[in-house]
Write a protein that holds these residues in place. Structure first.
Motif, PDB file in Angstrom:
ATOM      1  N   ASP A   1       0.828  -1.202   0.000  1.00 24.08           N
ATOM      2  CA  ASP A   1       0.000   0.000   0.000  1.00 24.08           C
ATOM      3  C   ASP A   1       0.864   1.255   0.000  1.00 24.08           C
ATOM      4  OD1 ASP A   1      -2.975  -0.692   0.275  1.00 24.08           O
ATOM      5  OD2 ASP A   1      -2.082  -2.012   1.775  1.00 24.08           O
ATOM      6  N   GLU A   2       0.187   2.379   0.023  1.00 23.54           N
ATOM      7  CA  GLU A   2       0.810   3.705  -0.033  1.00 23.54           C
ATOM      8  C   GLU A   2       2.134   3.751   0.736  1.00 23.54           C
ATOM      9  OE1 GLU A   2       0.799   7.629  -1.376  1.00 23.54           O
ATOM     10  OE2 GLU A   2      -0.928   6.325  -1.637  1.00 23.54           O
ATOM     11  N   GLY A   3       3.203   4.053   0.012  1.00 25.39           N
ATOM     12  CA  GLY A   3       4.518   4.206   0.627  1.00 25.39           C
ATOM     13  C   GLY A   3       5.330   2.930   0.745  1.00 25.39           C
ATOM     14  N   ASP A   4       4.701   1.767   0.585  1.00 30.35           N
ATOM     15  CA  ASP A   4       5.457   0.513   0.652  1.00 30.35           C
ATOM     16  C   ASP A   4       6.357   0.395  -0.574  1.00 30.35           C
ATOM     17  OD1 ASP A   4       4.202  -0.177   3.014  1.00 30.35           O
ATOM     18  OD2 ASP A   4       2.717  -1.466   2.040  1.00 30.35           O
ATOM     19  N   VAL A   5       7.530  -0.192  -0.377  1.00 31.05           N
ATOM     20  CA  VAL A   5       8.494  -0.348  -1.458  1.00 31.05           C
ATOM     21  C   VAL A   5       8.952  -1.801  -1.521  1.00 31.05           C
ATOM     22  CG1 VAL A   5      10.772   0.345  -2.319  1.00 31.05           C
ATOM     23  CG2 VAL A   5       9.293   2.040  -1.215  1.00 31.05           C
ATOM     24  N   LEU A   6       8.941  -2.357  -2.726  1.00 32.74           N
ATOM     25  CA  LEU A   6       9.521  -3.679  -2.982  1.00 32.74           C
ATOM     26  C   LEU A   6      10.855  -3.445  -3.673  1.00 32.74           C
ATOM     27  CD1 LEU A   6       6.549  -5.706  -4.512  1.00 32.74           C
ATOM     28  CD2 LEU A   6       7.529  -5.944  -2.250  1.00 32.74           C
ATOM     29  N   THR A   7      11.897  -4.057  -3.151  1.00 32.66           N
ATOM     30  CA  THR A   7      13.212  -3.926  -3.758  1.00 32.66           C
ATOM     31  C   THR A   7      13.696  -5.300  -4.173  1.00 32.66           C
ATOM     32  OG1 THR A   7      13.711  -2.019  -2.352  1.00 32.66           O
ATOM     33  CG2 THR A   7      15.578  -3.125  -3.393  1.00 32.66           C
ATOM     34  N   PHE A   8      14.107  -5.414  -5.422  1.00 32.97           N
ATOM     35  CA  PHE A   8      14.751  -6.643  -5.882  1.00 32.97           C
ATOM     36  C   PHE A   8      15.797  -6.237  -6.904  1.00 32.97           C
ATOM     37  CE2 PHE A   8      11.376  -5.924  -8.772  1.00 32.97           C
ATOM     38  CZ  PHE A   8      11.568  -6.645  -9.939  1.00 32.97           C
ATOM     39  N   GLY A   9      17.018  -6.714  -6.678  1.00 28.85           N
ATOM     40  CA  GLY A   9      18.124  -6.248  -7.502  1.00 28.85           C
ATOM     41  C   GLY A   9      18.287  -4.751  -7.304  1.00 28.85           C
ATOM     42  N   LYS A  10      18.416  -4.017  -8.404  1.00 28.95           N
ATOM     43  CA  LYS A  10      18.556  -2.560  -8.346  1.00 28.95           C
ATOM     44  C   LYS A  10      17.215  -1.855  -8.540  1.00 28.95           C
ATOM     45  CE  LYS A  10      23.209  -2.888 -10.223  1.00 28.95           C
ATOM     46  NZ  LYS A  10      24.079  -2.593 -11.365  1.00 28.95           N
ATOM     47  N   ILE A  11      16.134  -2.623  -8.521  1.00 31.56           N
ATOM     48  CA  ILE A  11      14.803  -2.096  -8.823  1.00 31.56           C
ATOM     49  C   ILE A  11      14.028  -1.848  -7.533  1.00 31.56           C
ATOM     50  CG2 ILE A  11      12.616  -2.582  -9.987  1.00 31.56           C
ATOM     51  CD1 ILE A  11      14.275  -4.473 -11.832  1.00 31.56           C
ATOM     52  N   LYS A  12      13.380  -0.693  -7.480  1.00 29.06           N
ATOM     53  CA  LYS A  12      12.484  -0.367  -6.371  1.00 29.06           C
ATOM     54  C   LYS A  12      11.114  -0.066  -6.952  1.00 29.06           C
ATOM     55  CE  LYS A  12      15.963   1.412  -3.262  1.00 29.06           C
ATOM     56  NZ  LYS A  12      16.368   2.484  -2.369  1.00 29.06           N
ATOM     57  N   LEU A  13      10.105  -0.778  -6.469  1.00 30.57           N
ATOM     58  CA  LEU A  13       8.720  -0.556  -6.878  1.00 30.57           C
ATOM     59  C   LEU A  13       7.971   0.013  -5.685  1.00 30.57           C
ATOM     60  CD1 LEU A  13       8.054  -3.930  -8.747  1.00 30.57           C
ATOM     61  CD2 LEU A  13       8.804  -1.750  -9.725  1.00 30.57           C
ATOM     62  N   LYS A  14       7.347   1.163  -5.875  1.00 29.93           N
ATOM     63  CA  LYS A  14       6.640   1.842  -4.793  1.00 29.93           C
ATOM     64  C   LYS A  14       5.140   1.825  -5.067  1.00 29.93           C
ATOM     65  CE  LYS A  14       6.402   6.259  -2.378  1.00 29.93           C
ATOM     66  NZ  LYS A  14       6.923   7.628  -2.333  1.00 29.93           N
ATOM     67  N   ALA A  15       4.366   1.510  -4.037  1.00 29.15           N
ATOM     68  CA  ALA A  15       2.906   1.475  -4.153  1.00 29.15           C
ATOM     69  C   ALA A  15       2.310   2.843  -3.843  1.00 29.15           C
ATOM     70  CB  ALA A  15       2.323   0.446  -3.192  1.00 29.15           C
ATOM     71  N   ILE A  16       1.279   3.167  -4.595  1.00 25.10           N
ATOM     72  CA  ILE A  16       0.475   4.359  -4.335  1.00 25.10           C
ATOM     73  C   ILE A  16      -0.983   3.911  -4.368  1.00 25.10           C
ATOM     74  CG2 ILE A  16      -0.215   6.636  -5.164  1.00 25.10           C
ATOM     75  CD1 ILE A  16       2.459   6.808  -6.613  1.00 25.10           C
ATOM     76  N   ASN A  17      -1.725   4.187  -3.302  1.00 26.15           N
ATOM     77  CA  ASN A  17      -3.150   3.860  -3.305  1.00 26.15           C
ATOM     78  C   ASN A  17      -3.859   4.825  -4.255  1.00 26.15           C
ATOM     79  OD1 ASN A  17      -2.210   2.964  -0.371  1.00 26.15           O
ATOM     80  ND2 ASN A  17      -3.918   1.706  -1.033  1.00 26.15           N
ATOM     81  N   THR A  18      -4.577   4.245  -5.220  1.00 24.91           N
ATOM     82  CA  THR A  18      -5.279   5.046  -6.230  1.00 24.91           C
ATOM     83  C   THR A  18      -6.701   4.529  -6.403  1.00 24.91           C
ATOM     84  OG1 THR A  18      -4.250   3.649  -7.933  1.00 24.91           O
ATOM     85  CG2 THR A  18      -3.219   5.785  -7.511  1.00 24.91           C
ATOM     86  N   PRO A  19      -7.536   4.699  -5.370  1.00 18.63           N
ATOM     87  CA  PRO A  19      -8.915   4.231  -5.495  1.00 18.63           C
ATOM     88  C   PRO A  19      -9.609   4.943  -6.649  1.00 18.63           C
ATOM     89  CG  PRO A  19      -8.667   5.645  -3.573  1.00 18.63           C
ATOM     90  CD  PRO A  19      -7.297   5.426  -4.138  1.00 18.63           C
ATOM     91  N   GLY A  20     -10.485   4.233  -7.278  1.00 14.15           N
ATOM     92  CA  GLY A  20     -11.210   4.784  -8.423  1.00 14.15           C
ATOM     93  C   GLY A  20     -11.834   3.647  -9.193  1.00 14.15           C
ATOM     94  N   HIS A  21     -11.000   2.891  -9.912  1.00 14.49           N
ATOM     95  CA  HIS A  21     -11.498   1.706 -10.621  1.00 14.49           C
ATOM     96  C   HIS A  21     -12.136   0.758  -9.613  1.00 14.49           C
ATOM     97  CE1 HIS A  21     -11.718  -1.316 -13.731  1.00 14.49           C
ATOM     98  NE2 HIS A  21     -11.053  -2.164 -12.976  1.00 14.49           N
ATOM     99  N   SER A  22     -11.490   0.643  -8.472  1.00 19.79           N
ATOM    100  CA  SER A  22     -12.036  -0.064  -7.316  1.00 19.79           C
ATOM    101  C   SER A  22     -11.459   0.631  -6.086  1.00 19.79           C
ATOM    102  CB  SER A  22     -11.671  -1.555  -7.344  1.00 19.79           C
ATOM    103  OG  SER A  22     -10.288  -1.728  -7.182  1.00 19.79           O
ATOM    104  N   PRO A  23     -12.112   0.518  -4.931  1.00 23.75           N
ATOM    105  CA  PRO A  23     -11.626   1.246  -3.750  1.00 23.75           C
ATOM    106  C   PRO A  23     -10.270   0.759  -3.248  1.00 23.75           C
ATOM    107  CG  PRO A  23     -13.591  -0.047  -3.219  1.00 23.75           C
ATOM    108  CD  PRO A  23     -13.350  -0.188  -4.692  1.00 23.75           C
TER     109      PRO A  23
END
Length: 120
Positions: A92-114
């Motif tokens: 969720d918002e602010g969480d980060v997944l790191t693998f290798g040199k890659i960082k994926l950050k989550a942003i909550n974007t309700p709309g299509h679904s809550p």
């Protein structure tokens, strides 16, 4: 890093594989039910599928996230707002997944679904 887009024209559905080339690990985003092409992508790159991110519940198709979990041991990531009853980790918002040199950050974007999330 390598990003591969997969298209299912019959469902107008897109899913993605993100490959960390330095660690040979793959995270999938919104996988379709047939997981063969994802496993083939990983095999072609001598990589392991380590994670699956569900950006929202998919009422229009069946996801392959559970089969990927059972087949590869990949962790499933989704919003806490989803209320998932399967093994998963919140992403969720602010969480980060790191693998290798890659960082994926989550942003909550309700709309299509809550419980929708976007990933940057």
């Amino acid at each position: 890093m390598k990003i591969k887009q997969f298209e299912d024209k019959s469902l107008s559905h897109y899913s993605y594989a993100i490959l960390s080339e330095c660690e040979n690990k793959v995270i999938l985003i919104d996988p379709a039910r047939n997981i063969r092409e994802y496993l083939e992508f990983a095999a072609r790159h001598e990589a392991t599928v380590v994670g699956v991110i569900e950006t929202h519940p998919h009422a229009d198709f069946v996801s392959g996230h559970l089969e990927l979990y059972e087949t590869t041991g990949a962790k499933i990531y989704c919003s806490k707002w989803l209320g998932a009853a399967y093994p998963h980790q919140f992403f969720d918002e602010g969480d980060v997944l790191t693998f290798g040199k890659i960082k994926l950050k989550a942003i909550n974007t309700p709309g299509h679904s809550p419980d929708s999330i976007s990933i940057i």
